[in-house]
Design a protein around this motif. Sequence first.
Motif, PDB file in Angstrom:
ATOM      1  N   ARG A 100       0.832  -1.209   0.000  1.00 14.25           N
ATOM      2  CA  ARG A 100       0.000   0.000   0.000  1.00 14.25           C
ATOM      3  C   ARG A 100       0.865   1.257   0.000  1.00 14.25           C
ATOM      4  NH1 ARG A 100      -2.807   0.247   4.633  1.00 14.25           N
ATOM      5  NH2 ARG A 100      -1.984  -1.691   5.469  1.00 14.25           N
ATOM      6  N   ARG A 101       2.020   1.216   0.657  1.00  9.96           N
ATOM      7  CA  ARG A 101       2.941   2.362   0.584  1.00  9.96           C
ATOM      8  C   ARG A 101       3.430   2.546  -0.846  1.00  9.96           C
ATOM      9  NH1 ARG A 101       4.174   0.490   5.552  1.00  9.96           N
ATOM     10  NH2 ARG A 101       5.980  -0.755   4.975  1.00  9.96           N
ATOM     11  N   GLY A 102       3.766   1.439  -1.511  1.00 12.30           N
ATOM     12  CA  GLY A 102       4.183   1.513  -2.910  1.00 12.30           C
ATOM     13  C   GLY A 102       3.072   2.032  -3.806  1.00 12.30           C
ATOM     14  N   LEU A 103       1.844   1.591  -3.547  1.00 14.34           N
ATOM     15  CA  LEU A 103       0.702   2.071  -4.335  1.00 14.34           C
ATOM     16  C   LEU A 103       0.446   3.552  -4.095  1.00 14.34           C
ATOM     17  CD1 LEU A 103      -1.682  -0.968  -3.884  1.00 14.34           C
ATOM     18  CD2 LEU A 103      -0.632  -0.224  -6.035  1.00 14.34           C
ATOM     19  N   SER A 104       0.703   4.031  -2.866  1.00 16.66           N
ATOM     20  CA  SER A 104       0.493   5.462  -2.590  1.00 16.66           C
ATOM     21  C   SER A 104       1.457   6.313  -3.401  1.00 16.66           C
ATOM     22  CB  SER A 104       0.614   5.758  -1.092  1.00 16.66           C
ATOM     23  OG  SER A 104       1.951   5.676  -0.660  1.00 16.66           O
ATOM     24  N   GLU A 105       2.650   5.786  -3.682  1.00 14.75           N
ATOM     25  CA  GLU A 105       3.605   6.503  -4.531  1.00 14.75           C
ATOM     26  C   GLU A 105       3.115   6.576  -5.978  1.00 14.75           C
ATOM     27  OE1 GLU A 105       7.319   4.464  -3.973  1.00 14.75           O
ATOM     28  OE2 GLU A 105       7.384   4.980  -1.837  1.00 14.75           O
ATOM     29  N   MET A 106       2.174   5.680  -6.332  1.00 10.60           N
ATOM     30  CA  MET A 106       1.576   5.683  -7.670  1.00 10.60           C
ATOM     31  C   MET A 106       0.281   6.500  -7.690  1.00 10.60           C
ATOM     32  SD  MET A 106       2.130   1.592  -8.385  1.00 10.60           S
ATOM     33  CE  MET A 106       1.240   1.537  -9.929  1.00 10.60           C
ATOM     34  N   GLY A 107      -0.085   7.071  -6.523  1.00 11.34           N
ATOM     35  CA  GLY A 107      -1.280   7.901  -6.455  1.00 11.34           C
ATOM     36  C   GLY A 107      -2.513   7.216  -5.910  1.00 11.34           C
ATOM     37  N   TYR A 108      -2.391   5.963  -5.449  1.00  6.54           N
ATOM     38  CA  TYR A 108      -3.526   5.233  -4.895  1.00  6.54           C
ATOM     39  C   TYR A 108      -3.410   5.213  -3.374  1.00  6.54           C
ATOM     40  CZ  TYR A 108      -3.886   3.302  -9.630  1.00  6.54           C
ATOM     41  OH  TYR A 108      -4.000   3.151 -10.982  1.00  6.54           O
ATOM     42  N   VAL A 109      -4.506   5.528  -2.683  1.00  9.22           N
ATOM     43  CA  VAL A 109      -4.497   5.507  -1.225  1.00  9.22           C
ATOM     44  C   VAL A 109      -5.501   4.460  -0.752  1.00  9.22           C
ATOM     45  CG1 VAL A 109      -4.892   6.844   0.875  1.00  9.22           C
ATOM     46  CG2 VAL A 109      -3.841   7.929  -1.124  1.00  9.22           C
ATOM     47  N   PHE A 110      -5.024   3.520   0.075  1.00 11.44           N
ATOM     48  CA  PHE A 110      -5.853   2.428   0.562  1.00 11.44           C
ATOM     49  C   PHE A 110      -5.680   2.252   2.066  1.00 11.44           C
ATOM     50  CE2 PHE A 110      -4.814   1.107  -3.827  1.00 11.44           C
ATOM     51  CZ  PHE A 110      -6.099   0.909  -4.320  1.00 11.44           C
ATOM     52  N   GLN A 111      -6.719   1.700   2.688  1.00 15.65           N
ATOM     53  CA  GLN A 111      -6.656   1.262   4.071  1.00 15.65           C
ATOM     54  C   GLN A 111      -6.932  -0.245   4.050  1.00 15.65           C
ATOM     55  OE1 GLN A 111      -9.068   3.907   3.271  1.00 15.65           O
ATOM     56  NE2 GLN A 111      -7.258   5.199   3.394  1.00 15.65           N
TER      57      GLN A 111
END
Length: 152
Positions: A100-111
Motif C-alpha cells: 500500500r505504501r508503494g501504491l500510494s507513490e503511484m497515487g492510490y491511497v488504501f486502508q
Amino acid sequence: MDINIAKPFIKATTDVLSTMAMVTPEAGKPYVKKDNIAKGDVTGIIGITGEKNGTISVTFTRDCAIAIVKNMLGGEIEDVIQDVKDAVGEVTNMISGQARRGLSEMGYVFQAATPTVIMGNNHTISHVVNSPIMAVPFTTEHGEFTVEVSFE
C-alpha cells in the motif's frame, strides 16, 4: 487490471520474506486466475478499501509456511496450527502495508482490514469484488506460494 499494480506487491513480498523470514522468494509471471481454489494449504486474506475496494491474499504450501514460521521464530514451532496461522496473518499484513505504501507513490491511497487466515487442503478464496484476480506465483527453497490481488 493494470499489471503495474502487481509491482508493489512483488517488491513487498520479496522484502518482507527476506527480512522477516530469511527467505528469498523468486516471482514468476503474473497471470489472471480463473477460479477460487487456493494454490496451497494456508491463506492470509485482507480486505482493502479506499479509492478502490478489493482484497489481497497470500497462499502458502504447508512446507513453505512451516519453514517461514520456523525462520521467523528462530527455531522449532510449539503449536504448529496456531503459530502458522499467526505468522501467515502477520506476513499478509506486512506485505499489504508495504504494498500500500508503494501504491500510494503511484497515487492510490488504501486502508486495510485485519487479516483472516484460512487453512486446509483445497480451500477456496473469496475475493470481495467481482473483478479479475491477478495472481503472482513465487518459489522458494522451501516450496511455493501465491499472492493474489483483486480490485474493483
